[in-house]
Write an enzyme that holds these catalytic residues in place. Structure first.
Site, PDB file in Angstrom:
ATOM      1  N   TYR A 152      10.912  29.852 -10.604  1.00 10.90           N
ATOM      2  CA  TYR A 152       9.800  29.206 -11.211  1.00 10.90           C
ATOM      3  C   TYR A 152       8.620  28.949 -10.623  1.00 10.90           C
ATOM      4  CZ  TYR A 152       8.342  25.798 -14.922  1.00 10.90           C
ATOM      5  OH  TYR A 152       7.500  25.325 -15.807  1.00 10.90           O
ATOM      6  N   LYS A 156       5.136  30.591 -11.366  1.00  8.92           N
ATOM      7  CA  LYS A 156       3.855  29.722 -11.828  1.00  8.92           C
ATOM      8  C   LYS A 156       2.579  29.906 -10.678  1.00  8.92           C
ATOM      9  CE  LYS A 156       5.723  28.069 -15.539  1.00  8.92           C
ATOM     10  NZ  LYS A 156       5.142  28.434 -16.865  1.00  8.92           N
TER      11      LYS A 156
HETATM   12  P1  NAD Z   1      10.759  25.205 -24.401  1.00 15.66           P
HETATM   13  O1  NAD Z   1      12.045  25.449 -23.871  1.00 15.66           O
HETATM   14  O2  NAD Z   1      10.940  24.009 -25.506  1.00 15.66           O
HETATM   15  O3  NAD Z   1      10.008  26.396 -25.084  1.00 15.66           O
HETATM   16  C1  NAD Z   1      10.110  27.876 -24.593  1.00 15.66           C
HETATM   17  C2  NAD Z   1       9.696  28.651 -25.648  1.00 15.66           C
HETATM   18  O4  NAD Z   1       9.741  29.789 -24.975  1.00 15.66           O
HETATM   19  C3  NAD Z   1      10.595  28.769 -26.692  1.00 15.66           C
HETATM   20  O5  NAD Z   1       9.959  29.009 -27.910  1.00 15.66           O
HETATM   21  C4  NAD Z   1      11.744  29.825 -26.450  1.00 15.66           C
HETATM   22  O6  NAD Z   1      12.385  30.457 -27.522  1.00 15.66           O
HETATM   23  C5  NAD Z   1      10.633  30.827 -25.800  1.00 15.66           C
HETATM   24  N1  NAD Z   1      11.289  32.036 -24.979  1.00 15.66           N
HETATM   25  C6  NAD Z   1      12.229  31.900 -23.829  1.00 15.66           C
HETATM   26  N2  NAD Z   1      12.501  33.106 -23.619  1.00 15.66           N
HETATM   27  C7  NAD Z   1      11.697  34.118 -24.358  1.00 15.66           C
HETATM   28  C8  NAD Z   1      11.697  35.370 -24.280  1.00 15.66           C
HETATM   29  N3  NAD Z   1      12.310  36.268 -23.461  1.00 15.66           N
HETATM   30  N4  NAD Z   1      10.910  36.075 -25.289  1.00 15.66           N
HETATM   31  C9  NAD Z   1      10.194  35.170 -26.205  1.00 15.66           C
HETATM   32  N5  NAD Z   1      10.143  33.896 -26.078  1.00 15.66           N
HETATM   33  C10 NAD Z   1      10.870  33.349 -25.270  1.00 15.66           C
HETATM   34  O7  NAD Z   1       9.935  24.935 -23.038  1.00 15.66           O
HETATM   35  P2  NAD Z   1       8.771  24.088 -23.025  1.00 15.66           P
HETATM   36  O8  NAD Z   1       8.832  22.959 -22.171  1.00 15.66           O
HETATM   37  O9  NAD Z   1       7.839  23.924 -24.077  1.00 15.66           O
HETATM   38  O10 NAD Z   1       7.752  25.126 -21.874  1.00 15.66           O
HETATM   39  C11 NAD Z   1       6.812  25.967 -22.570  1.00 15.66           C
HETATM   40  C12 NAD Z   1       6.057  26.442 -21.069  1.00 15.66           C
HETATM   41  O11 NAD Z   1       5.328  25.333 -20.711  1.00 15.66           O
HETATM   42  C13 NAD Z   1       6.731  27.173 -20.320  1.00 15.66           C
HETATM   43  O12 NAD Z   1       5.912  28.072 -19.677  1.00 15.66           O
HETATM   44  C14 NAD Z   1       6.856  26.083 -19.086  1.00 15.66           C
HETATM   45  O13 NAD Z   1       7.139  26.664 -17.907  1.00 15.66           O
HETATM   46  C15 NAD Z   1       5.623  25.414 -19.253  1.00 15.66           C
HETATM   47  N6  NAD Z   1       5.834  23.840 -18.576  1.00 15.66           N
HETATM   48  C16 NAD Z   1       6.680  22.988 -19.268  1.00 15.66           C
HETATM   49  C17 NAD Z   1       6.711  21.786 -18.693  1.00 15.66           C
HETATM   50  C18 NAD Z   1       7.932  20.770 -19.214  1.00 15.66           C
HETATM   51  O14 NAD Z   1       7.713  19.786 -18.356  1.00 15.66           O
HETATM   52  N7  NAD Z   1       8.236  21.037 -20.241  1.00 15.66           N
HETATM   53  C19 NAD Z   1       5.834  21.557 -17.584  1.00 15.66           C
HETATM   54  C20 NAD Z   1       5.000  22.349 -17.084  1.00 15.66           C
HETATM   55  C21 NAD Z   1       4.783  23.567 -17.679  1.00 15.66           C
END
Ligand code: NAD
Length: 257
Positions: A152, A156
Site C-alpha cells: 500500500y 501510494k
Molecule cells: P472502500 O473499501 O470503502 O472503497 C473502495 C472502493 O474501491 C469500493 O467501491 C470497491 O468496490 C472499489 N474497488 C476495490 N477493488 C476494485 C477493483 N478491482 N476494481 C474496481 N473497484 C474496486 O475504501 P475507502 O476507504 O473509501 O478508500 C478509497 C480510497 O481512499 C483508496 O484509494 C484508499 O487507499 C484511499 N484512502 C483511504 C483512507 C481511509 O482511511 N479510508 C485513507 C487514505 C486514503
C-alpha cells in the site's frame, strides 16, 4: 454544459462520497466498483436527484481492457470526461516476509497501475478540449510509512510520482493533476484492517483505533468522507487552475511530525 466526472471505486466509502459531492453540483457522474447490485442501483439512482445523470460501470481496476472500456463508455455516453478521480483502492496488512505475492500484485494493480490506465485514456480527450482535472486519492501513506503495509505504501508513494510526472506533460493543455492525501477515514477499507492490525501487533481492536490510527493524527479525530470530497470539488474548480503536480494533506496534522 454539465461536467462529466468519472470516479473509480465509488460504490463505497470515499469514492461514493466524492460522487455524491459532484452529483450535488448537478454533474453527470460515472461510478464504478464492486458490491451488491441492488445497493449499487440504489446509490446510482440517488445520484440523479440534482439533475445530472449517473451511470454505473463494473470495470475491474486490475484489468486494463475493462479500465479502457470504463473511460470509453463515459466518453461515448456524455461526450467526454471533464474530471477523473482515481480512487479505487484496497489494503492488506501483513509483515513483508509473509506478504502474499498475489496481494502485492493486486494492490499495485488497483492502487497504482489502474491510474496509469485511466490517465492515459482520458488525456487525449482532455488535451483536445484544452481542459481537464485529474484527482488521485493517495494517502498520508503516500508521504510517510507505517509497518506491515509495504504494498500500500509503495503504491501510494508511486501515485505521487505519477501525479508529478503527468502534471508536467499536460500543464500547457489546461489540465491539472493532483493528489489528495487523507489520514484515517472510517470507511469499510479501514474497518476491515482493524482486526488484522490488532493481530499483527498483538493489541486489541480499540487500541488499534486510538494507539495506531489516531496516534499521529494530532486532532485525535478521524477525517470525514465529506472533507475529502470537498477538497476534490475545490481541486476541480477554476480557482485551483494553477495547482498542479502536488498533493494536499487532510490528515489532522499526521504528516506535520
Ligand atoms: P472502500 O473499501 O470503502 O472503497 C473502495 C472502493 O474501491 C469500493 O467501491 C470497491 O468496490 C472499489 N474497488 C476495490 N477493488 C476494485 C477493483 N478491482 N476494481 C474496481 N473497484 C474496486 O475504501 P475507502 O476507504 O473509501 O478508500 C478509497 C480510497 O481512499 C483508496 O484509494 C484508499 O487507499 C484511499 N484512502 C483511504 C483512507 C481511509 O482511511 N479510508 C485513507 C487514505 C486514503
Amino acid at each position: 454544459m454539465k461536467r462529466t466526472v468519472v470516479i473509480t471505486g465509488s460504490t463505497s466509502g470515499i469514492g461514493l462520497g466524492i460522487a455524491r459531492a459532484f452529483a450535488a453540483e448537478g454533474a453527470n457522474v460515472v461510478i464504478n466498483g464492486f458490491g451488491d447490485a441492488a445497493e449499487i442501483e440504489k446509490a446510482r439512482k440517488s445520484l440523479e436527484a440534482h439533475g445530472g445523470k449517473a451511470l454505473y460501470h463494473g470495470g475491474d481496476m486490475t484489468k486494463p481492457a475493462e479500465i479502457a472500456d470504463l473511460i470509453a463508455t463515459a466518453e461515448k455516453t456524455f461526450g467526454g470526461v471533464d474530471v477523473l478521480v482515481n480512487n479505487a483502492g484496497i489494503q492488506h496488512v501483513s509483515p513483508v516476509e509473509d506478504f502474499p505475492i498475489e496481494k502485492w500484485d493486486q494492490i499495485i494493480a488497483i492502487n497504482l497501475t489502474s491510474s496509469f490506465h485511466t490517465v492515459r485514456a482520458v488525456v487525449p480527450g482532455m488535451k483536445a478540449k484544452k481542459k481537464g482535472r485529474i484527482i488521485n486519492i493517495a494517502s498520508a501513506h503516500g508521504l510517510v510509512a507505517s509497518p506491515y503495509k509495504s504494498a500500500y505504501v509503495a503504491a501510494k508513494h508511486g501515485i505521487l510520482g505519477l501525479t508529478k510526472s503527468v502534471a508536467l506533460e499536460v500543464a500547457e493543455f489546461g489540465i491539472t493533476i493532483n493528489a489528495i492525501c487523507p489520514g484515517y477515514v472510517l470507511t469499510p477499507l479501514v474497518e476491515k484492517q482493524i482486526p488484522d492490525t490488532a493481530k499483527a501487533r498483538g493489541i486489541t481492536e480499540e487500541q488499534v483505533k486510538t494507539e495506531v490510527m489516531l496516534r499521529l493524527q494530532a486532532t485525535k479525530e478521524f477525517v470525514s468522507i465529506d472533507e475529502v470530497a470537498q477538497t476534490a470539488i475545490f481541486l476541480a474548480s477554476e480557482a485551483a487552475r494553477q495547482i498542479t503536480g502536488t498533493s494536499i494533506s487532510i490528515d489532522g496534522g499526521w504528516t506535520a511530525q
